[in-house]
Design a protein around this motif. Structure first.
Motif, PDB file in Angstrom:
ATOM      1  N   VAL A  49       0.866  -1.184   0.000  1.00 18.80           N
ATOM      2  CA  VAL A  49       0.000   0.000   0.000  1.00 18.80           C
ATOM      3  C   VAL A  49       0.903   1.234   0.000  1.00 18.80           C
ATOM      4  CG1 VAL A  49      -1.849   1.238   1.179  1.00 18.80           C
ATOM      5  CG2 VAL A  49      -1.763  -1.272   1.295  1.00 18.80           C
ATOM      6  N   MET A  50       0.912   1.912  -1.132  1.00 17.12           N
ATOM      7  CA  MET A  50       1.724   3.113  -1.265  1.00 17.12           C
ATOM      8  C   MET A  50       1.057   4.281  -0.533  1.00 17.12           C
ATOM      9  SD  MET A  50       4.260   2.038  -2.989  1.00 17.12           S
ATOM     10  CE  MET A  50       5.057   3.416  -3.786  1.00 17.12           C
ATOM     11  N   ASN A  51       1.777   5.254  -0.054  1.00 17.60           N
ATOM     12  CA  ASN A  51       3.234   5.304  -0.001  1.00 17.60           C
ATOM     13  C   ASN A  51       3.778   4.648   1.275  1.00 17.60           C
ATOM     14  OD1 ASN A  51       3.831   6.884  -2.358  1.00 17.60           O
ATOM     15  ND2 ASN A  51       2.964   8.646  -1.332  1.00 17.60           N
ATOM     16  N   GLY A  52       2.955   4.658   2.304  1.00 16.10           N
ATOM     17  CA  GLY A  52       3.466   4.299   3.624  1.00 16.10           C
ATOM     18  C   GLY A  52       4.027   2.890   3.722  1.00 16.10           C
ATOM     19  N   HIS A  74      -2.526   2.214  -4.261  1.00 14.55           N
ATOM     20  CA  HIS A  74      -2.346   3.461  -3.524  1.00 14.55           C
ATOM     21  C   HIS A  74      -3.715   3.999  -3.109  1.00 14.55           C
ATOM     22  CE1 HIS A  74       0.031   7.487  -3.100  1.00 14.55           C
ATOM     23  NE2 HIS A  74      -0.555   7.109  -1.998  1.00 14.55           N
ATOM     24  N   ALA A  75      -3.965   3.920  -1.829  1.00 11.09           N
ATOM     25  CA  ALA A  75      -5.179   4.509  -1.263  1.00 11.09           C
ATOM     26  C   ALA A  75      -4.720   5.431  -0.148  1.00 11.09           C
ATOM     27  CB  ALA A  75      -6.083   3.415  -0.699  1.00 11.09           C
ATOM     28  N   THR A  76      -5.278   6.624  -0.104  1.00  8.46           N
ATOM     29  CA  THR A  76      -4.834   7.567   0.920  1.00  8.46           C
ATOM     30  C   THR A  76      -6.026   8.236   1.584  1.00  8.46           C
ATOM     31  OG1 THR A  76      -3.504   9.537   1.372  1.00  8.46           O
ATOM     32  CG2 THR A  76      -4.507   9.414  -0.801  1.00  8.46           C
ATOM     33  N   ARG A  77      -5.845   8.530   2.844  1.00  7.58           N
ATOM     34  CA  ARG A  77      -6.908   9.138   3.642  1.00  7.58           C
ATOM     35  C   ARG A  77      -6.384  10.356   4.382  1.00  7.58           C
ATOM     36  NH1 ARG A  77     -10.176   8.257   7.976  1.00  7.58           N
ATOM     37  NH2 ARG A  77      -8.851   7.256   9.487  1.00  7.58           N
ATOM     38  N   TYR A  78      -5.069  10.459   4.462  1.00 10.48           N
ATOM     39  CA  TYR A  78      -4.463  11.531   5.263  1.00 10.48           C
ATOM     40  C   TYR A  78      -3.897  12.658   4.402  1.00 10.48           C
ATOM     41  CZ  TYR A  78      -5.104   8.739   9.445  1.00 10.48           C
ATOM     42  OH  TYR A  78      -5.673   8.033  10.464  1.00 10.48           O
ATOM     43  N   VAL A 105       0.171  -5.270   2.520  1.00  9.46           N
ATOM     44  CA  VAL A 105       1.270  -4.820   3.388  1.00  9.46           C
ATOM     45  C   VAL A 105       1.207  -3.302   3.538  1.00  9.46           C
ATOM     46  CG1 VAL A 105       3.777  -4.708   3.672  1.00  9.46           C
ATOM     47  CG2 VAL A 105       2.722  -6.757   2.678  1.00  9.46           C
ATOM     48  N   ASP A 106       1.005  -2.848   4.761  1.00  9.73           N
ATOM     49  CA  ASP A 106       0.936  -1.400   4.996  1.00  9.73           C
ATOM     50  C   ASP A 106       1.755  -1.045   6.235  1.00  9.73           C
ATOM     51  OD1 ASP A 106       0.250   1.203   4.509  1.00  9.73           O
ATOM     52  OD2 ASP A 106      -1.890   0.957   4.804  1.00  9.73           O
ATOM     53  N   ASP A 107       1.999   0.252   6.386  1.00  4.10           N
ATOM     54  CA  ASP A 107       2.835   0.677   7.508  1.00  4.10           C
ATOM     55  C   ASP A 107       2.091   0.668   8.827  1.00  4.10           C
ATOM     56  OD1 ASP A 107       1.191   2.741   6.678  1.00  4.10           O
ATOM     57  OD2 ASP A 107       2.745   4.286   6.678  1.00  4.10           O
ATOM     58  N   ASP A 110      -4.107   2.444  11.999  1.00  8.08           N
ATOM     59  CA  ASP A 110      -4.468   3.483  12.969  1.00  8.08           C
ATOM     60  C   ASP A 110      -5.956   3.309  13.253  1.00  8.08           C
ATOM     61  OD1 ASP A 110      -4.980   5.808  14.419  1.00  8.08           O
ATOM     62  OD2 ASP A 110      -3.509   6.995  13.347  1.00  8.08           O
ATOM     63  N   GLU A 111      -6.830   4.109  12.645  1.00  9.36           N
ATOM     64  CA  GLU A 111      -8.263   3.861  12.845  1.00  9.36           C
ATOM     65  C   GLU A 111      -8.726   2.657  12.021  1.00  9.36           C
ATOM     66  OE1 GLU A 111     -10.272   7.572  12.262  1.00  9.36           O
ATOM     67  OE2 GLU A 111      -9.189   8.508  13.909  1.00  9.36           O
ATOM     68  N   GLY A 112      -7.976   2.342  10.991  1.00 11.01           N
ATOM     69  CA  GLY A 112      -8.246   1.109  10.240  1.00 11.01           C
ATOM     70  C   GLY A 112      -9.191   1.266   9.065  1.00 11.01           C
ATOM     71  N   HIS A 113      -9.641   2.490   8.801  1.00  9.22           N
ATOM     72  CA  HIS A 113     -10.553   2.676   7.666  1.00  9.22           C
ATOM     73  C   HIS A 113      -9.867   2.285   6.351  1.00  9.22           C
ATOM     74  CE1 HIS A 113     -13.628   4.674  10.036  1.00  9.22           C
ATOM     75  NE2 HIS A 113     -12.661   5.354  10.631  1.00  9.22           N
TER      76      HIS A 113
HETATM   77  O1  LIG Z   1      -5.829   3.222   9.777  1.00  7.32           O
HETATM   78  P1  LIG Z   1      -6.084   4.543   9.121  1.00  7.32           P
HETATM   79  O2  LIG Z   1      -6.544   5.596  10.105  1.00  7.32           O
HETATM   80  O3  LIG Z   1      -6.982   4.442   7.929  1.00  7.32           O
HETATM   81  O4  LIG Z   1      -4.658   5.089   8.637  1.00  7.32           O
HETATM   82  C1  LIG Z   1      -3.678   4.253   8.109  1.00  7.32           C
HETATM   83  C2  LIG Z   1      -3.326   4.675   6.703  1.00  7.32           C
HETATM   84  O5  LIG Z   1      -2.937   6.038   6.695  1.00  7.32           O
HETATM   85  C3  LIG Z   1      -1.675   6.166   6.061  1.00  7.32           C
HETATM   86  O6  LIG Z   1      -1.837   6.402   4.703  1.00  7.32           O
HETATM   87  P2  LIG Z   1      -2.070   7.868   4.120  1.00  7.32           P
HETATM   88  O7  LIG Z   1      -3.516   8.110   3.917  1.00  7.32           O
HETATM   89  O8  LIG Z   1      -1.329   8.859   4.965  1.00  7.32           O
HETATM   90  O9  LIG Z   1      -1.405   7.768   2.704  1.00  7.32           O
HETATM   91  P3  LIG Z   1       0.170   7.617   2.411  1.00  7.32           P
HETATM   92  O10 LIG Z   1       0.547   6.211   2.782  1.00  7.32           O
HETATM   93  O11 LIG Z   1       0.307   7.883   0.962  1.00  7.32           O
HETATM   94  O12 LIG Z   1       0.867   8.629   3.282  1.00  7.32           O
HETATM   95  C4  LIG Z   1      -1.017   4.829   6.280  1.00  7.32           C
HETATM   96  O13 LIG Z   1      -0.034   4.574   5.290  1.00  7.32           O
HETATM   97  C5  LIG Z   1      -2.159   3.861   6.197  1.00  7.32           C
HETATM   98  O14 LIG Z   1      -2.399   3.429   4.877  1.00  7.32           O
END
Ligand SMILES: O=P(O)(O)OC[C@H]1O[C@H](OP(=O)(O)OP(=O)(O)O)[C@H](O)[C@@H]1O
Ligand code: HPA
Length: 185
Positions: A49-52, A74-78, A105-107, A110-113
């Motif tokens: 899961v890019m980028n993290g 690549h899915a992003t929420r932040y 595979v992700d970094d 957190d909230e898990g959405h």
């Molecule tokens: O559990 P959550 O609260 O949903 O947050 C976790 C996600 O947030 C970050 O991604 P981000 O949206 O920052 O995208 P990035 O990896 O491109 O920075 C991180 O890499 C996870 O994918």
């Protein structure tokens, strides 16, 4: 948007190190051993899961000792912020995983959405089984579902905004060689 590099440097200088390089590497080794024990016969497609997820996936993959295919999504929420919003797909998976085992595979969980939406997507698109691995699971009561867990989690961290090993602070410090918590967050 201009970036205040002095602020970015100050954040690192003032951060608390939660896990140093050796501790993170040991955690990645443990995750790899568990995955080797459980998925070696499953011919999985591994999605970074890019980028993290990039750094964790890059460290984890050479420790896996069985046949697998690698791809990314690549899915992003932040979006470089320290609070999450709606999930936005920048790149959906391109490789077919119909009737395949998938390992996401992700970094960080957190909230898990993010992870929940990716898992739903993979199931909906025909994966026969979806496995999840995160480097860090953050401890708090705000999970998207109360029982939300990754199948493999390297470390559990306190409820603070963390960066390093792929995780960013405002787009920076994904390269930090440990896991740090931002002062005051
Ligand atoms: O559990 P959550 O609260 O949903 O947050 C976790 C996600 O947030 C970050 O991604 P981000 O949206 O920052 O995208 P990035 O990896 O491109 O920075 C991180 O890499 C996870 O994918
Ligand atoms: O604590 C965090 N740090 C970096 N990225 C994140 N994405 C969700 N939570 C975090």
């Amino acid at each position: 948007m201009s970036v205040d590099l002095a602020h970015i440097r100050q954040v690192m200088a003032e951060a608390d190190c939660l896990f140093n390089h050796a501790e993170v590497e040991a955690a990645i080794g443990r995750v790899a051993a568990a995955i080797n024990a459980e998925l070696a016969e499953r011919n999985p497609v591994v999605f970074c899961v890019m980028n993290g997820g990039l750094v964790f996936a890059g460290k984890l993959l050479p420790l896996l000792d069985f046949p697998l295919e690698l791809s990314y999504l690549h899915a992003t929420r932040y979006r470089n912020e320290t609070r999450g919003g709606d999930l936005f797909w920048k790149a959906k998976p391109e490789i077919s995983f119909i009737d395949r085992d998938v390992l996401i595979v992700d970094d960080i969980l957190d909230e898990g959405h993010t992870l929940a939406a990716i898992v739903d997507f993979c199931r909906h698109e025909g994966a026969s089984a979806v496995h999840t691995a995160v480097l860090v699971d953050k401890r708090h009561q705000r999970k998207a579902a109360p029982d939300l867990k990754a199948d493999y989690a390297g470390l559990s961290c306190e409820d603070r905004y963390v960066f390093g090993y792929g995780m960013d602070y405002k787009g920076y410090w994904r390269n930090a060689a440990g896991i740090y918590a931002v002062k005051g967050l």
